[in-house]
Design a protein around this motif. Structure first.
Motif, PDB file in Angstrom:
ATOM      1  N   ASN A 168       0.832  -1.201   0.000  1.00  0.00           N
ATOM      2  CA  ASN A 168       0.000   0.000   0.000  1.00  0.00           C
ATOM      3  C   ASN A 168       0.864   1.247   0.000  1.00  0.00           C
TER       4      ASN A 168
ATOM      5  N   PHE B 167      -5.499   6.171   2.416  1.00  0.00           N
ATOM      6  CA  PHE B 167      -5.062   5.526   1.179  1.00  0.00           C
ATOM      7  C   PHE B 167      -4.863   6.579   0.080  1.00  0.00           C
TER       8      PHE B 167
ATOM      9  N   ARG C  37      -6.156   0.343  -1.777  1.00  0.00           N
ATOM     10  CA  ARG C  37      -5.520  -0.744  -1.048  1.00  0.00           C
ATOM     11  C   ARG C  37      -4.958  -1.798  -2.002  1.00  0.00           C
TER      12      ARG C  37
END
Length: 983
Positions: free
Chosen positions: A865, A884, A893
Motif C-alpha cells: 500500500n 489511502f 488498497r
C-alpha cells in the motif's frame, strides 16, 4: 446405536500424514459380522489400553458396538462368542476427536483359522466434514518443525505467517492473526485481551495437535479463524524418564539484511550485529504411582534465551544515533499431569503447567558506535505467563450415555516495569525524516501493571441412540483483566526538531506533552450451549448437524455492563457421502457460522478510566538537561487534543444500542479419494465472509450534520474526535447523550439514532476464497510425503480484529474506521492475501537408525500500500499518513504490487543410538531456511513524509524517502542441535 459397515481402521501410521490424515479419534465403534456380511449379535467385546491397562467390556447389540470417550492411547480390541473363533485387532490408536470405525469378521470355530481384521490403513475418513490436519509425535520426530504452536500451525494449508508486529503468530483461512483459538487438554489458553497468540506451555509436554481450519462442530466457538487443539503427554504402567537438550547457537545463525536510503550511505536498519543464543533442557519422567490406576507425567524445563539487536540508525546533527537492546529470558517452565482411573468407567485428569517468565531488558544508546553514558543504559523487566490448572472428569454411565466436566484456570502476568519508571518518556522527532529518536533516561515507554485470568467451566455429554450420535453441553468462561497503564514518569514529551532549515544545527521548536493513564478491573462473561448430531442417514451418507448459542457480556471499569450480546445462534451443517461404500472416497460439504466475542482490549481502552490529552507549547529549553526534560512554559502552538478526560464513560454513550455481534460465515466443498494402498488425493474449496464487524467509529461530523438537519441546532461536544462509539460500521447508530455537554442548550440528554447516510462509513467487508489440492503418500516404514498447493484470495476493506498494515493489535479499536476518510480507497487485497502457496513435508528412513526429513514452504508476496495524508477530509488528515492517498492522489488498497515470493526449505537428520536394552539416545540436527533465502516480507508503506505538515498546507506533500524500502525479511538460516536420552 450408531451403525457402521466400513471395514476400515484409522491407525497411528495414518496420523502422520498431515492434511490428508483422518482426525484422531476418541471413540471406537463398529459392527461384528460374518464372512457373508451378516450381523452377529451377542458378541463380547473387550478393549484394553496397552499402556495403562484400562479395560472396558460390552456386548454387541444387533451386531453394533461402541466404546465412547476413551482416553488417548493405543488399544487392543478382542471379540469373542461361543461357536466363533476369537478375533483380535491390534494397533487401534485413540486421540482427540472423531471415531475409529472397524468391522470385525467373526469366523465359525469349525473353520481352522484365526483372522485378524482391519489391518489396512484408512486414508479417507468418511465420517467427518471438518477440515484441517493432525500432527503427532511421529510427525515432529520425522519433520523439521519449529518448537512452538505457530510452527505446527503453519503446516496447515491456508496458514500464513502473521505480521511481525504481532510476534510469531499465524493467520489462517483469511482471518486476522487475532482470530484463532488455542486449547490444551480442553482449556482455552488464547490471549483474550487482543486475541493475538496464547499462553506458552513447555513444548515437550505436547503429545499431539489438531489444527481445525473449517467445518468444526458446535462444540467449538468464539473463533473465526482456526482452532488449534493440543493434548499433553500422560503416564503409563511402564516407568520412563529422559533428558532432552536443544541448542540454537548464534554462531550458526545468519543475520537479516540491512537497509539504507536510496543514494545515501547511512544504514537505516542495521541487523549486522544482531545476536541470539537459545538453549533449553527438558528433564521428564512418567509412570504409575498405582499400577493400572494412578499415573503421572512431570517435566522440568530450564531455558536460556539471550537476544541482542540494534535499532534503526538515525542521522542527527551530532552524528549517527542508535539504540542497542539486550533481552534475557532465563526462567524455567514446568508441567505435570495426573490420571486417576477410579475404575474403568470413571477417570479424573489433573494438569498443571507454568509458563511464567521475566524478560530482562537493557537498552543502550550509541553515538557513532560508542555507548553513551548519558542517558545511562535503561533496564527493565517484562513479565509474561503464569500458572495454569485443568481438572477434568469423564464418566461412562452406560454404553449409550457418557459425560465429561472440566474446570480450568488460565493466568497471564502483563506487567512491564523498570527502576527508571519515575523518569518521563522523551523522544525527538526530526523534520527531515519524520524519525523518532529516543531521548531522556527511561526504560519502558509505557509502564503497565496488570494480569489476566480466565476461569472456565464446561460440561459435555454424549448420547447414542439408533443411527444418531448426539453431543451436547455448556461452555462458560469468566475473564478478568486488571490493567493500569501510564507513560514512564506519568508523562511523555515529544520534541519537534527542525533539521531541514540548517542541517548542521538542528533546532528544537515545539514540545508536545502527552498525559496518558488508563486502568481498572474489567470482567467479561462468555456463555454458550450447543448440541451436535452425527447421523448415519444411510450406509453411505453421514449428516453432521449442530447448533450453538453464544452470549457475550463485557463490563466497564465501574463494573457496569457496557456490551451484552445474547442469543447468537450459530448453525453448523455438514454432509459426507461415501461414493463407493468401501471407505476409499468421499464427497463432503459444510456450512458454519462462527461468532467472535468483544476483546478485553475494548473494555480497557473504551470503557476504562482513561486520560489521553495532548498539549502543545513552544520549545524554550530544558528544565532538567541531564534527563532532557523540556520546559513547558512556552506559548501554546496549537489547540489541546482531549481524547479522554479520565472519566468512565456511560455505556449508552459509547456503545451503539443496536450493536450486533461479529461473525463469519463459511462454506466448504471437497472431494477425496484413495489412489492405492499408499496414495490419496483431495481437492477442497473454501469460501469465508466476515458478515459483521465491531469497531469504534468517530461520529462527530455525521452526528452534528444529523442534529442540524433534524433539530436545527449544532452539537457543542462534536469537535471531530469526541464521540468514539462501538458499532457495526455502515449501519444506523443509536446512542444516549447530551450533545450540549450537560448544559441548558437546545439539545437535551436523549436517545438519538443517526442514519448511516450521515455517518458516511461503508460496511465492513472481508472475503476469502481458496482451493486446496493435496497429495499424500502414507508412511510405509520407509517414507511418507504430504504436498498441498493452495490458491487463495483475501479481499475487502477490513482485515478483521487487528490491522497488519500499521501493526496495530488494538483488537476492535483499530484506526481504520476512526474517520470516514480513512476508508476512501480501503477496498482491495488484504494484508494476509498470499495468492499462491505450496507446502511439502515428508521423511525418509535411510537406515534403521538414520532418518532425514524436509519441510518446504513457498508463497507469493503480500499486497503493498501507499499511505499518506487525506487531501480533503480534515479529520482523517489529523491521523497523519493513515489514508489511502499518496501525494494527494488516491492510492487504493493493494495497488502498489506485492512483496517478493518467499521460499524456505528446512531439513533435518536424526540418528538413533541404542546404548543398551534400557537406554536409547537420539542425536539430531535441524537446519531452518537452509538456503538462507532473504525474501522481503514487509516494506515501509508510508508515502507522505510525516514531517510534511508545512508542505501539505500548500497541497504538495513531501514523499517519504523510505517509501517502499524493506523493513523486514524472512527468518534467516539457523541451526538447532538436539540430543534425547530415554530410559
Amino acid at each position: 446405536m450408531l451403525k457402521f459397515n466400513k471395514k476400515t481402521v484409522a491407525i497411528a501410521v495414518a496420523l502422520c500424514l498431515g492434511a490428508s490424515a483422518p482426525a484422531i479419534a476418541k471413540n471406537v465403534a463398529g459392527t461384528t459380522i460374518t464372512d457373508a456380511g451378516e450381523r452377529v449379535e451377542g458378541v463380547t467385546l473387550k478393549i484394553e489400553n496397552v499402556e495403562t491397562g484400562l479395560v472396558r467390556q460390552l456386548t454387541s447389540d444387533d451386531g453394533d458396538f461402541r466404546f465412547p470417550l476413551l482416553p488417548a492411547g493405543q488399544y487392543i480390541l478382542t471379540a469373542s462368542k461361543d461357536g466363533y473363533t476369537d478375533v483380535v485387532q491390534e494397533d487401534i490408536f485413540v486421540g482427540l476427536s472423531g471415531s475409529v470405525n472397524v468391522d470385525l469378521t467373526m469366523t465359525l470355530d469349525n473353520v481352522e483359522r484365526l483372522e485378524v481384521v482391519g489391518s489396512r490403513i484408512s486414508l479417507v475418513d468418511v465420517t467427518t466434514s471438518s477440515t484441517g490436519i493432525t500432527v503427532d509425535q511421529f510427525t515432529l520426530e520425522k519433520v523439521p518443525v519449529p518448537r512452538d504452536l505457530t510452527g505446527v500451525a503453519l503446516l496447515t494449508p491456508g496458514a500464513t505467517q502473521g505480521d511481525s508486529a504481532f510476534g510469531n503468530v499465524p493467520s489462517i483461512g483469511g482471518a486476522s492473526a487475532a482470530e484463532n483459538a488455542y486449547y490444551i487438554n480442553g482449556l482455552n489458553i488464547t490471549n483474550f485481551r487482543t486475541g493475538v497468540g496464547s499462553s506458552n506451555p513447555p513444548f515437550e509436554m505436547y503429545e499431539s495437535f489438531e489444527i481445525k481450519t473449517g467445518g468444526y462442530s458446535a462444540e467449538y466457538g468464539r473463533v473465526t479463524g482456526s482452532v488449534i487443539n493440543a493434548k499433553t503427554k500422560s503416564g503409563s504402567n511402564e516407568f520412563k524418564w529422559g533428558v532432552n537438550v536443544f541448542w540454537e547457537p548464534d554462531a550458526l545463525r545468519e543475520d537479516k539484511p540491512s537497509n539504507s536510503l536510496p543514494g545515501e550511505s547511512l544504514l537505516q536498519i542495521d541487523n549486522s550485529e544482531d545476536e541470539n543464543e537459545f538453549a533449553e533442557m527438558n528433564i521428564w519422567a512418567s509412570g504409575a504411582i498405582v499400577e493400572d490406576t494412578l499415573f503421572f507425567y512431570a517435566l522440568y524445563n530450564p531455558r536460556s534465551d539471550v537476544f541482542d539487536f540494534n535499532g534503526a540508525q538515525t542521522q542527527t546533527g551530532d552524528g549517527i544515533r542508535q539504540q542497542v537492546t539486550n533481552q534475557t529470558d532465563e526462567d524455567a517452565f514446568w508441567a505435570a499431569k495426573l490420571d486417576w482411573y477410579i475404575n474403568d468407567s470413571n477417570i479424573i485428569e489433573l494438569t498443571a503447567f507454568s509458563d511464567k517468565s521475566t524478560i530482562k531488558t537493557k537498552r543502550t544508546q550509541t553515538l557513532d558506535g560508542v555507548d553513551l553514558t548519558t542517558p545511562a543504559p535503561a533496564t527493565g523487566t517484562i513479565n509474561e505467563g503464569g500458572t495454569n490448572l485443568i481438572a477434568k472428569y469423564t464418566g461412562i454411565i452406560n454404553e449409550d450415555f457418557s459425560i465429561s466436566a472440566l474446570y480450568g484456570i488460565n493466568e497471564t502476568d502483563r506487567t512491564i516495569s523498570s527502576d527508571l519508571d519515575a523518569n518521563p518518556a522523551i523522544f525527538r522527532r526530526f523534520d527531515s525524516t519524520g524519525n523518532f529518536v529516543r531521548g531522556g533516561d527511561f526504560a519502558n515507554f509505557t509502564v503497565e501493571v496488570g494480569d489476566d485470568k480466565r476461569e472456565v467451566f464446561r460440561l459435555d455429554a454424549d448420547y447414542y441412540v439408533g443411527d444418531h450420535s448426539f453431543r451436547f453441553g455448556i461452555d462458560s468462561e469468566t475473564l478478568t483483566a486488571n490493567a493500569n497503564t501510564i507513560n514512564s514518569g506519568g508523562v511523555y514529551y515529544l520534541i519537534y526538531v527542525d533539521d531541514e532549515t540548517d542541517p548542521a544545527n538542528p533546532t528544537p521548536y515545539q514540545v508536545r506533552r502527552r498525559n496518558y493513564s488508563a486502568g481498572g478491573e474489567f470482567e467479561l462473561k462468555n456463555f454458550a450451549y450447543y448440541v451436535q448430531d452425527a447421523w448415519q442417514a444411510t450406509d453411505n451418507l453421514v449428516i453432521n448437524a449442530g447448533i450453538r448459542n453464544d452470549s457475550f457480556e463485557n463490563k466497564n471499569g465501574a463494573g457496569d455492563t457496557f456490551v451484552k450480546l445474547d442469543n447468537n445462534w450459530a448453525l453448523r451443517l455438514g454432509a459426507v457421502y461415501d461414493l463407493t461404500g468401501d471407505g476409499d472416497s468421499k464427497v463432503w460439504a459444510s456450512y458454519g457460522r462462527y461468532y467472535l466475542p468483544v476483546a478485553a482490549n475494548t473494555n480497557i481502552r473504551l470503557s476504562g478510566a482513561e486520560t489521553f490529552i495532548h498539549e502543545f507549547r513552544e520549545f524554550t529549553g530544558f528544565a532538567d538537561p541531564t534527563l532532557e526534560i523540556p520546559n513547558f512554559d512556552g506559548a501554546q502552538t496549537q489547540a489541546d487534543q482531549v481524547f479522554a478526560n479520565g472519566d468512565v464513560p456511560a455505556p449508552d454513550e459509547i456503545v451503539d444500542a443496536s450493536l450486533d455481534p461479529m461473525y463469519s460465515d463459511e462454506f466448504i466443498l471437497g472431494y477425496k479419494f484413495k489412489l492405492n494402498e499408499d496414495w490419496s488425493l483431495g481437492v477442497q474449496a473454501t469460501y469465508r465472509e466476515l458478515a459483521t464487524t465491531i469497531e469504534d467509529v468517530a461520529i462527530d461530523f455525521g452526528f452534528n450534520q444529523y442534529l442540524e438537519r433534524e433539530f436545527g441546532s449544532s452539537c457543542t461536544e462534536c469537535t471531530g474526535f469526541h464521540y468514539y462509539v462501538l458499532t457495526n460500521p455502515g449501519t444506523d447508530l443509536t446512542i444516549t447523550t447530551d450533545p450540549d455537554a450537560n448544559s441548558d442548550g437546545p439539545l437535551p440528554l436523549d436517545t438519538y439514532t443517526i442514519p448511516a447516510s450521515d455517518l458516511n462509513y461503508p460496511e465492513s467487508i472481508r472475503k476469502y476464497g481458496a482451493i486446496d489440492i493435496n497429495a499424500t503418500k502414507a508412511w510405509d516404514g520407509v517414507w511418507f510425503l504430504d504436498a498441498t498447493y493452495t490458491w487463495s484470495h483475501s479481499w475487502g476493506n477490513n482485515e478483521g480484529y487487528i490491522r497488519s498494515d500499521n501493526g496495530q493489535d488494538d483488537a476492535g479499536l483499530t484506526t481504520l474506521f476512526d474517520q470516514p476518510g480513512l476508508l476512501d480507497g480501503a477496498y482491495g487485497d488484504l494484508p494476509n492475501d498470499r495468492r499462491h502457496s505450496l507446502k511439502v513435508f515428508g521423511s525418509y528412513q535411510v537406515t534403521e537408525e538414520l532418518n532425514v526429513g524436509v519441510n518446504l514452504r513457498w508463497s507469493t508476496g503480500r499486497p503493498q500500500n501507499a499511505f499518506g495524508y487525506h487531501p480533503t477530509d480534515e479529520f482523517a488528515r489529523e491521523y497523519g499518513s493513515e489514508s489511502f492517498y499518496a501525494g494527494g492522489e488516491l492510492s487504493p488498497r493493494g495497488s502498489r504490487g506485492t512483496t517478493p515470493s518467499i521460499t524456505s526449505i528446512d531439513v533435518t537428520a536424526s540418528y538413533d543410538i541404542p546404548i543398551n536394552e534400557d537406554y536409547d539416545l537420539t542425536l539430531r540436527a535441524d537446519i531452518f531456511n537452509i538456503l538462507n533465502s532473504d525474501g522481503v516480507t514487509e516494506v515501509d508503506e508510508i508515502f507522505d513524509d510525516e514531517g510534511a505538515d508545512t508542505a501539505l498546507s500548500a497541497g504538495i506533500p513531501d514523499q517519504n524517502p523510505n517509501f517502499g524500502q524493506a523493513t523486514n525479511w524472512q527468518t534467516p538460516r539457523y541451526v538447532r542441535f538436539s540430543a534425547s536420552l530415554r530410559f
